[in-house]
Write a protein that holds these residues in place. Structure first.
Motif, PDB file in Angstrom:
ATOM      1  N   THR A 243      25.943  44.326  40.461  1.00 23.51           N
ATOM      2  CA  THR A 243      25.950  42.891  40.727  1.00 23.51           C
ATOM      3  C   THR A 243      27.351  42.501  41.151  1.00 23.51           C
ATOM      4  O   THR A 243      28.332  42.917  40.520  1.00 23.51           O
ATOM      5  N   VAL A 244      27.442  41.711  42.223  1.00 18.77           N
ATOM      6  CA  VAL A 244      28.745  41.267  42.726  1.00 18.77           C
ATOM      7  C   VAL A 244      28.812  39.749  42.633  1.00 18.77           C
ATOM      8  O   VAL A 244      27.894  39.057  43.061  1.00 18.77           O
ATOM      9  N   SER A 245      29.889  39.232  42.053  1.00 19.09           N
ATOM     10  CA  SER A 245      30.109  37.785  41.927  1.00 19.09           C
ATOM     11  C   SER A 245      31.496  37.458  42.450  1.00 19.09           C
ATOM     12  O   SER A 245      32.447  38.205  42.226  1.00 19.09           O
ATOM     13  N   GLU A 246      31.609  36.325  43.130  1.00 18.97           N
ATOM     14  CA  GLU A 246      32.930  35.875  43.551  1.00 18.97           C
ATOM     15  C   GLU A 246      33.556  35.128  42.387  1.00 18.97           C
ATOM     16  O   GLU A 246      32.909  34.281  41.759  1.00 18.97           O
ATOM     17  N   VAL A 247      34.794  35.458  42.069  1.00 26.13           N
ATOM     18  CA  VAL A 247      35.504  34.833  40.951  1.00 26.13           C
ATOM     19  C   VAL A 247      36.883  34.387  41.411  1.00 26.13           C
ATOM     20  O   VAL A 247      37.404  34.867  42.419  1.00 26.13           O
ATOM     21  N   LYS A 248      37.479  33.473  40.669  1.00 23.37           N
ATOM     22  CA  LYS A 248      38.847  33.022  40.938  1.00 23.37           C
ATOM     23  C   LYS A 248      39.636  33.079  39.640  1.00 23.37           C
ATOM     24  O   LYS A 248      39.101  32.827  38.564  1.00 23.37           O
ATOM     25  N   GLY A 249      40.896  33.389  39.761  1.00 24.63           N
ATOM     26  CA  GLY A 249      41.734  33.425  38.574  1.00 24.63           C
ATOM     27  C   GLY A 249      43.132  33.902  38.927  1.00 24.63           C
ATOM     28  O   GLY A 249      43.450  34.167  40.078  1.00 24.63           O
ATOM     29  N   PHE A 250      43.963  34.002  37.911  1.00 23.29           N
ATOM     30  CA  PHE A 250      45.290  34.574  38.118  1.00 23.29           C
ATOM     31  C   PHE A 250      45.681  35.319  36.860  1.00 23.29           C
ATOM     32  O   PHE A 250      45.176  35.071  35.783  1.00 23.29           O
ATOM     33  N   GLY A 251      46.562  36.280  37.047  1.00 26.41           N
ATOM     34  CA  GLY A 251      47.005  37.111  35.931  1.00 26.41           C
ATOM     35  C   GLY A 251      48.502  37.272  35.981  1.00 26.41           C
ATOM     36  O   GLY A 251      49.242  36.319  36.254  1.00 26.41           O
ATOM     37  N   GLY A 252      48.955  38.477  35.803  1.00 23.65           N
ATOM     38  CA  GLY A 252      50.382  38.766  35.763  1.00 23.65           C
ATOM     39  C   GLY A 252      51.094  38.563  37.085  1.00 23.65           C
ATOM     40  O   GLY A 252      52.306  38.411  37.126  1.00 23.65           O
TER      41      GLY A 252
END
Length: 108
Positions: free
Chosen positions: A31-40
């Motif tokens: 399953t592929v989902s588009e996601v948004k976020g930020f990390g290091g």
């Protein structure tokens, strides 16, 4: 045998190669989902710090999950993937909505 969910978050441009890599490792569905976020490594040049990525979820038995993790880690080093994350979680119960049957680690 217990079931595992493997979640892989990578930049969108890595998706095609990652899918091919997973198919080569014997993964028959994902399953592929588009996601948004930020990390290091947040992008400080954009007003919105969040970056678009994709999350790929794969369900597998315990032994196959270990092989998939090794494959993805090798994929990361072979393809110089700039960022991402991989998580493995235990799945308590998995049912096929197509057949109504319980899915066990032996099936995957």
């Amino acid at each position: 045998m217990s079931m595992k969910r493997i979640s892989i978050i990578v930049p969108i441009e890595c998706l095609e190669k990652l899918e091919a890599c997973l198919r080569g490792a014997g993964v028959h569905g994902l399953t592929v989902s588009e996601v948004k976020g930020f990390g290091g490594h947040a992008n400080f040049f954009h007003r919105n710090l969040k970056v678009s990525n994709v999350r790929v979820d794969v369900y597998a038995g315990e032994k196959k999950a270990e092989a998939i993790v090794e494959t993805v880690v090798k994929f990361r080093s072979d393809n110089y993937t700039p960022s991402g994350i991989l998580a493995v979680e235990s799945v308590e119960h998995l049912v096929s909505l197509y057949s109504g049957e319980n899915i066990t680690g032996e099936d995957y």
